[in-house]
Design a protein around this motif. Structure first.
Motif, PDB file in Angstrom:
ATOM      1  N   HIS A  32     -36.882 -33.313 -12.342  1.00 15.76           N
ATOM      2  CA  HIS A  32     -37.198 -34.231 -13.442  1.00 15.76           C
ATOM      3  C   HIS A  32     -37.383 -35.654 -12.909  1.00 15.76           C
ATOM      4  O   HIS A  32     -38.347 -36.336 -13.282  1.00 15.76           O
ATOM      5  CB  HIS A  32     -36.096 -34.195 -14.496  1.00 15.76           C
ATOM      6  N   ALA A  39     -40.644 -36.001 -11.073  1.00 12.82           N
ATOM      7  CA  ALA A  39     -41.777 -36.099 -11.998  1.00 12.82           C
ATOM      8  C   ALA A  39     -41.856 -37.473 -12.651  1.00 12.82           C
ATOM      9  O   ALA A  39     -42.945 -38.047 -12.789  1.00 12.82           O
ATOM     10  CB  ALA A  39     -41.662 -35.011 -13.063  1.00 12.82           C
ATOM     11  N   GLU A  40     -40.708 -38.028 -13.044  1.00  8.48           N
ATOM     12  CA  GLU A  40     -40.695 -39.352 -13.662  1.00  8.48           C
ATOM     13  C   GLU A  40     -41.236 -40.411 -12.708  1.00  8.48           C
ATOM     14  O   GLU A  40     -41.980 -41.316 -13.108  1.00  8.48           O
ATOM     15  CB  GLU A  40     -39.269 -39.712 -14.086  1.00  8.48           C
ATOM     16  N   MET A  43     -43.236 -39.896  -9.931  1.00 11.69           N
ATOM     17  CA  MET A  43     -44.641 -39.677  -9.577  1.00 11.69           C
ATOM     18  C   MET A  43     -45.588 -40.023 -10.730  1.00 11.69           C
ATOM     19  O   MET A  43     -46.708 -40.470 -10.513  1.00 11.69           O
ATOM     20  CB  MET A  43     -44.856 -38.223  -9.142  1.00 11.69           C
ATOM     21  N   LYS A  44     -45.116 -39.822 -11.947  1.00 10.05           N
ATOM     22  CA  LYS A  44     -45.939 -40.128 -13.121  1.00 10.05           C
ATOM     23  C   LYS A  44     -45.729 -41.560 -13.617  1.00 10.05           C
ATOM     24  O   LYS A  44     -46.308 -41.968 -14.628  1.00 10.05           O
ATOM     25  CB  LYS A  44     -45.624 -39.143 -14.239  1.00 10.05           C
ATOM     26  N   GLN A  45     -44.857 -42.297 -12.879  1.00  7.13           N
ATOM     27  CA  GLN A  45     -44.576 -43.705 -13.189  1.00  7.13           C
ATOM     28  C   GLN A  45     -44.058 -43.890 -14.615  1.00  7.13           C
ATOM     29  O   GLN A  45     -44.379 -44.871 -15.285  1.00  7.13           O
ATOM     30  CB  GLN A  45     -45.824 -44.561 -12.950  1.00  7.13           C
ATOM     31  N   ASN A  46     -43.233 -42.954 -15.044  1.00  7.90           N
ATOM     32  CA  ASN A  46     -42.669 -43.022 -16.390  1.00  7.90           C
ATOM     33  C   ASN A  46     -41.427 -43.904 -16.466  1.00  7.90           C
ATOM     34  O   ASN A  46     -41.156 -44.507 -17.501  1.00  7.90           O
ATOM     35  CB  ASN A  46     -42.315 -41.620 -16.892  1.00  7.90           C
ATOM     36  N   LYS A  47     -40.654 -43.934 -15.363  1.00  5.03           N
ATOM     37  CA  LYS A  47     -39.408 -44.692 -15.368  1.00  5.03           C
ATOM     38  C   LYS A  47     -39.243 -45.453 -14.063  1.00  5.03           C
ATOM     39  O   LYS A  47     -39.557 -44.930 -12.988  1.00  5.03           O
ATOM     40  CB  LYS A  47     -38.211 -43.741 -15.544  1.00  5.03           C
ATOM     41  N   LEU A  74     -44.170 -31.364 -11.559  1.00  8.97           N
ATOM     42  CA  LEU A  74     -45.332 -32.239 -11.345  1.00  8.97           C
ATOM     43  C   LEU A  74     -46.577 -31.636 -12.004  1.00  8.97           C
ATOM     44  O   LEU A  74     -46.718 -30.427 -12.085  1.00  8.97           O
ATOM     45  CB  LEU A  74     -45.574 -32.437  -9.859  1.00  8.97           C
TER      46      LEU A  74
END
Length: 253
Positions: free
Chosen positions: A218, A221-222, A224-228, A253
């Protein structure tokens, strides 16, 4: 600060990741030993030491110029050297005792201060150690950042996205002046630790972040996706910032 792009490599198995880590490390060792006669390597704790298992096997064990290695820790738990929580003990038992690196080239947290549990003094003394090694031309200063520049840092990440002892929601990630800082309320036991600051971590020439297992998927993924803006999302390097993931860590991912 560094501006290198993150390079991500996903491996079919942990064993292939371990082999790639060994090859990556051995190649950089050969490069720097040839260019300047020494190799500065920064270790982290956790499972990373186990993942270095290939380095103590052929062909690496016999081909690496171990006498030219200088070994540091990106963070350390403030406890005695023989405490099971000690990153020094972990590295010594699982890796360093198996390779002929000169003992004077292994830069551990101060033994007596660590046993006393004084995190602030431990951080101060470790920074003094680094500054002395800069004076001795063991560690150069990064021209871009003004912070010490290590050749290679071998890092890991926790399920919460922390690296070294820079944890989400804690102010150590914002330190811009010190080379080494400390924490006394780590959300992960034990609570007292010292850690390189982010400017030091990002001044390294090469940073290799190795992440295995689904528990970290998790956070991977956060990031790599620039969510956090998790601590590990801030990782960079002066030449190369590479992430090695196994299939489980990359599964979201």
């Amino acid at each position: 600060m560094a501006t290198t792009q993150r390079k991500v490599v996903v491996f079919p198995s942990k064993n292939e990741l371990y082999e790639a880590m060994a090859k990556y490390t051995a190649n950089l060792s050969a490069k720097f030993c040839k260019e300047k006669g020494l190799f500065t390597v920064v270790l982290s704790g956790g499972d990373l030491i186990d993942w270095l298992c290939k380095l103590v096997q052929p062909p690496y064990i016999d081909s690496i110029e171990w006498s030219k290695w200088h070994v540091f820790w990106v963070d350390e738990r403030v406890c005695s050297w023989d405490d099971p929580n000690s990153n020094y003990k972990l590295a010594m038992d699982g890796f360093l005792c198996k390779v002929p690196i000169p003992s004077q080239n292994i830069y551990a947290i101060d033994k007596h201060l660590a046993s006393d549990g004084n995190a602030e003094n431990c951080a101060t003394l470790y920074e003094e150690c680094l500054r002395n090694l800069v004076k001795e031309n063991i560690i150069p200063i990064c021209a871009k950042t003004g912070f010490p520049q290590f050749d290679l840092e071998l890092l890991g990440m926790g399920p919460d996205g922390h690296m070294a002892s820079l944890f989400p929601g804690h102010n150590q990630i914002n330190e811009k002046e010190k080379w080494v800082t400390y924490i006394t309320d780590s959300p992960k036991q034990p609570p007292k630790r010292i850690t390189f600051t982010l400017p030091v971590i990002n001044s390294a020439l090469y940073n290799l972040m190795a992440v295995c297992d689904k528990e970290q998927a998790h956070a991977v993924a956060e990031i790599m996706k620039q969510n956090k803006p998790l601590p590990s999302a801030h990782l960079s390097a002066q030449v190369e910032n590479v992430w090695y993931l196994d299939q489980a860590a990359a599964s979201m991912l």
